[in-house]
Design a protein around this motif. Structure first.
Motif, PDB file in Angstrom:
ATOM      1  N   VAL A  90      14.111 -35.489 -93.782  1.00  0.00           N
ATOM      2  CA  VAL A  90      14.438 -34.746 -94.949  1.00  0.00           C
ATOM      3  C   VAL A  90      13.282 -33.491 -95.036  1.00  0.00           C
ATOM      4  O   VAL A  90      12.023 -33.839 -94.981  1.00  0.00           O
ATOM      5  N   ARG A  91      13.603 -32.579 -95.101  1.00  0.00           N
ATOM      6  CA  ARG A  91      13.024 -31.228 -95.117  1.00  0.00           C
ATOM      7  C   ARG A  91      13.153 -30.269 -96.578  1.00  0.00           C
ATOM      8  O   ARG A  91      14.148 -30.196 -96.704  1.00  0.00           O
ATOM      9  N   ASN A  92      12.114 -30.323 -97.270  1.00  0.00           N
ATOM     10  CA  ASN A  92      11.991 -29.344 -98.286  1.00  0.00           C
ATOM     11  C   ASN A  92      11.723 -27.861 -97.949  1.00  0.00           C
ATOM     12  O   ASN A  92      12.193 -26.887 -98.830  1.00  0.00           O
ATOM     13  N   ALA A  94       9.937 -25.332 -94.800  1.00  0.00           N
ATOM     14  CA  ALA A  94       9.955 -25.314 -93.401  1.00  0.00           C
ATOM     15  C   ALA A  94       8.526 -25.574 -92.900  1.00  0.00           C
ATOM     16  O   ALA A  94       7.661 -25.217 -93.465  1.00  0.00           O
ATOM     17  N   ALA A  95       8.575 -26.468 -91.766  1.00  0.00           N
ATOM     18  CA  ALA A  95       7.364 -26.920 -91.134  1.00  0.00           C
ATOM     19  C   ALA A  95       7.600 -27.405 -89.706  1.00  0.00           C
ATOM     20  O   ALA A  95       8.692 -27.600 -89.455  1.00  0.00           O
ATOM     21  N   GLY A  96       6.729 -27.896 -89.208  1.00  0.00           N
ATOM     22  CA  GLY A  96       6.546 -28.539 -87.847  1.00  0.00           C
ATOM     23  C   GLY A  96       7.616 -28.016 -86.836  1.00  0.00           C
ATOM     24  O   GLY A  96       7.806 -26.948 -86.645  1.00  0.00           O
ATOM     25  N   SER A  97       8.619 -29.160 -86.362  1.00  0.00           N
ATOM     26  CA  SER A  97       9.578 -28.723 -85.395  1.00  0.00           C
ATOM     27  C   SER A  97      10.604 -27.886 -85.998  1.00  0.00           C
ATOM     28  O   SER A  97      11.185 -27.135 -85.192  1.00  0.00           O
ATOM     29  N   PHE A  98      10.606 -27.824 -87.024  1.00  0.00           N
ATOM     30  CA  PHE A  98      11.986 -26.774 -87.677  1.00  0.00           C
ATOM     31  C   PHE A  98      11.455 -25.361 -87.502  1.00  0.00           C
ATOM     32  O   PHE A  98      12.283 -24.660 -87.012  1.00  0.00           O
ATOM     33  N   SER A  99      10.126 -25.420 -87.920  1.00  0.00           N
ATOM     34  CA  SER A  99       9.641 -24.054 -87.940  1.00  0.00           C
ATOM     35  C   SER A  99       9.608 -23.345 -86.593  1.00  0.00           C
ATOM     36  O   SER A  99      10.010 -22.254 -85.992  1.00  0.00           O
ATOM     37  N   GLY A 125      11.668 -38.810 -76.342  1.00  0.00           N
ATOM     38  CA  GLY A 125      11.054 -38.004 -77.156  1.00  0.00           C
ATOM     39  C   GLY A 125      11.954 -37.599 -78.485  1.00  0.00           C
ATOM     40  O   GLY A 125      11.796 -36.683 -79.119  1.00  0.00           O
ATOM     41  N   ASP A 126      12.501 -38.751 -79.104  1.00  0.00           N
ATOM     42  CA  ASP A 126      13.285 -38.676 -80.311  1.00  0.00           C
ATOM     43  C   ASP A 126      14.114 -37.476 -80.674  1.00  0.00           C
ATOM     44  O   ASP A 126      13.798 -36.608 -81.399  1.00  0.00           O
ATOM     45  N   PRO A 127      15.104 -37.337 -79.638  1.00  0.00           N
ATOM     46  CA  PRO A 127      15.788 -35.827 -79.498  1.00  0.00           C
ATOM     47  C   PRO A 127      16.574 -36.102 -80.862  1.00  0.00           C
ATOM     48  O   PRO A 127      17.077 -37.051 -81.519  1.00  0.00           O
ATOM     49  N   VAL A 171       6.653 -31.639 -98.431  1.00  0.00           N
ATOM     50  CA  VAL A 171       7.221 -30.908 -97.572  1.00  0.00           C
ATOM     51  C   VAL A 171       8.224 -31.412 -96.778  1.00  0.00           C
ATOM     52  O   VAL A 171       9.312 -30.715 -96.682  1.00  0.00           O
ATOM     53  N   ASP A 172       8.130 -32.346 -96.176  1.00  0.00           N
ATOM     54  CA  ASP A 172       9.135 -33.256 -95.295  1.00  0.00           C
ATOM     55  C   ASP A 172       8.695 -34.687 -95.063  1.00  0.00           C
ATOM     56  O   ASP A 172       7.622 -34.907 -95.240  1.00  0.00           O
ATOM     57  N   PHE A 173       9.445 -35.369 -94.703  1.00  0.00           N
ATOM     58  CA  PHE A 173       9.465 -36.871 -94.116  1.00  0.00           C
ATOM     59  C   PHE A 173      10.329 -37.241 -93.249  1.00  0.00           C
ATOM     60  O   PHE A 173      11.491 -36.906 -93.100  1.00  0.00           O
ATOM     61  N   LYS A 174       9.726 -38.450 -92.648  1.00  0.00           N
ATOM     62  CA  LYS A 174      10.851 -39.166 -91.842  1.00  0.00           C
ATOM     63  C   LYS A 174      10.981 -40.815 -92.326  1.00  0.00           C
ATOM     64  O   LYS A 174       9.841 -41.172 -92.641  1.00  0.00           O
ATOM     65  N   ILE A 175      12.165 -41.230 -92.357  1.00  0.00           N
ATOM     66  CA  ILE A 175      12.157 -42.555 -92.954  1.00  0.00           C
ATOM     67  C   ILE A 175      13.207 -43.358 -91.786  1.00  0.00           C
ATOM     68  O   ILE A 175      13.861 -42.533 -90.934  1.00  0.00           O
ATOM     69  N   PRO A 193       1.158 -40.906 -94.876  1.00  0.00           N
ATOM     70  CA  PRO A 193       0.647 -39.631 -94.465  1.00  0.00           C
ATOM     71  C   PRO A 193       0.959 -39.562 -92.928  1.00  0.00           C
ATOM     72  O   PRO A 193       0.976 -38.443 -92.512  1.00  0.00           O
ATOM     73  N   ASP A 194       1.391 -40.806 -92.326  1.00  0.00           N
ATOM     74  CA  ASP A 194       1.624 -40.478 -90.831  1.00  0.00           C
ATOM     75  C   ASP A 194       3.308 -39.935 -90.841  1.00  0.00           C
ATOM     76  O   ASP A 194       3.530 -39.086 -89.885  1.00  0.00           O
ATOM     77  N   THR A 195       3.885 -40.311 -91.827  1.00  0.00           N
ATOM     78  CA  THR A 195       5.435 -39.868 -91.699  1.00  0.00           C
ATOM     79  C   THR A 195       5.920 -38.918 -93.018  1.00  0.00           C
ATOM     80  O   THR A 195       6.955 -38.833 -92.873  1.00  0.00           O
ATOM     81  N   CYS A 196       4.929 -38.496 -93.875  1.00  0.00           N
ATOM     82  CA  CYS A 196       5.394 -37.529 -94.543  1.00  0.00           C
ATOM     83  C   CYS A 196       4.283 -36.263 -94.749  1.00  0.00           C
ATOM     84  O   CYS A 196       3.054 -36.607 -94.425  1.00  0.00           O
ATOM     85  N   ARG A 197       4.734 -35.015 -94.702  1.00  0.00           N
ATOM     86  CA  ARG A 197       3.855 -34.051 -94.732  1.00  0.00           C
ATOM     87  C   ARG A 197       3.721 -33.766 -96.396  1.00  0.00           C
ATOM     88  O   ARG A 197       4.658 -33.542 -97.100  1.00  0.00           O
ATOM     89  N   LEU A 198       2.321 -33.720 -96.649  1.00  0.00           N
ATOM     90  CA  LEU A 198       1.791 -33.548 -98.181  1.00  0.00           C
ATOM     91  C   LEU A 198       0.813 -32.533 -98.240  1.00  0.00           C
ATOM     92  O   LEU A 198       0.008 -32.424 -97.655  1.00  0.00           O
ATOM     93  N   PHE A 212      -4.486 -34.367 -88.002  1.00  0.00           N
ATOM     94  CA  PHE A 212      -4.912 -34.788 -86.578  1.00  0.00           C
ATOM     95  C   PHE A 212      -3.867 -34.015 -85.748  1.00  0.00           C
ATOM     96  O   PHE A 212      -4.703 -33.340 -84.539  1.00  0.00           O
ATOM     97  N   ARG A 213      -2.548 -33.527 -85.899  1.00  0.00           N
ATOM     98  CA  ARG A 213      -2.031 -32.813 -84.906  1.00  0.00           C
ATOM     99  C   ARG A 213      -2.726 -31.563 -84.680  1.00  0.00           C
ATOM    100  O   ARG A 213      -2.567 -31.117 -83.672  1.00  0.00           O
ATOM    101  N   GLU A 214      -3.060 -30.847 -85.771  1.00  0.00           N
ATOM    102  CA  GLU A 214      -3.687 -29.501 -85.573  1.00  0.00           C
ATOM    103  C   GLU A 214      -5.156 -29.632 -85.585  1.00  0.00           C
ATOM    104  O   GLU A 214      -5.772 -28.269 -85.712  1.00  0.00           O
TER     105      GLU A 214
END
Ligand code: TMP
Ligand code: ASP
Length: 235
Positions: A90-92, A94-99, A125-127, A171-175, A193-198, A212-214
């Motif tokens: 869910v994305r609130n 834009a960030a990450g792979s969406f951007s 790679g989780d398409p 910002v967004d998250f994966k569940i 925080p591994d699965t949510c952008r805060l 970590f990613r950046e």
């Protein structure tokens, strides 16, 4: 004892109760489909503690999860479920792979949240997929996809408000969801925080795995701050 399943960040073990598994949160961190790897002391402990509090908060708001009980520093007891191979994002903002995919500036707000499905497959790679892919690949039925989307948006509303109380923007998250032996679909895996952008609501500072990613440094300091704020809001 050997785990019955080992993922990138967690391991699953059987228990004396066939309906209950032990979920151990590891200190390993990966990004970009495990092309980037590291270990962070206390990450497992922090993510277990944050997931436990988030599950308890969500349960109180009427969102069922697979949580059974807290066990120790890095372990939760969870109901044995069959994890649907559909990851729900869910994305609130834009960030990450969406951007990256859409060429949209990071931080741009969506009028209505975006729900995305991806196929849980490290090999691929989780398409990104849609309901039709899920149906034909037998990952989830159309009815299940509709439920996942609806439930993800409910969880989003609850979490947006809760994190705002904690002074953070979701910002967004994966569940992920799991199906119990009774056929009921419940929230599973982790909320951390591994699965949510805060982002800090005032300064915009990143408090999640993007540190970590950046290569921003202070990865565990970010997670510790998330745990402190979540604990305080629920305390
Ligand atoms: P993305 O922008 O990289 O697609 O990530 C969207 C959200 O999903 C973000 O909060 C991080 C989370 N996420 C995971 O939890 N696991 C993953 O494997 C990926 C790619 C993202
Ligand atoms: N968890 C995924 C991986 O290991 C991707 C990510 O979160 O960035 O690669």
């Amino acid at each position: 004892m050997d785990p019955i399943y080992e993922g990138k960040a967690k391991k699953l073990y059987t228990t004396d109760d066939p309906e209950v598994l032990r979920m151990e949160y590891k200190d390993d961190a990966t990004a970009f489909n495990a092309q980037k790897k590291a270990q962070f002391e206390n990450k497992g402990k922090l993510n277990k503690a944050i997931t436990l509090l988030m599950y308890q908060m969500l349960e109180e708001k009427g969102v069922p999860t697979h949580l059974v009980a807290d066990l120790d520093e890095v372990n939760l007891l969870v109901k044995k479920v069959e994890i649907l191979q559909v990851e729900v994002i869910v994305r609130n903002l834009a960030a990450g792979s969406f951007s990256k995919r859409m060429g949209v500036e990071v931080g741009a707000e969506f009028e209505i949240p975006i729900v995305e499905f991806s196929y849980k497959s490290d090999a691929l790679g989780d398409p990104l997929i849609n309901d039709d892919y899920a149906r034909e690949m037998k990952l989830a039925t159309p009815e299940e996809c509709a439920f996942l989307k609806k439930q993800a948006l409910v969880i989003n509303e609850v979490m947006i408000n809760f994190f705002l109380e904690c002074g953070m923007k979701l910002v967004d998250f994966k569940i992920e969801f799991g199906k119990g032996s009774d056929g009921k679909i419940v929230l599973a895996d982790e909320v951390s925080p591994d699965t949510c952008r805060l982002w800090d609501a005032t300064t915009g500072e990143k408090m999640d795995k993007d540190r970590f990613r950046e290569d921003l440094g202070g990865v565990m300091a970010g997670y510790e701050e998330v745990l402190a704020r979540v604990s305080k809001a629920l305390g």
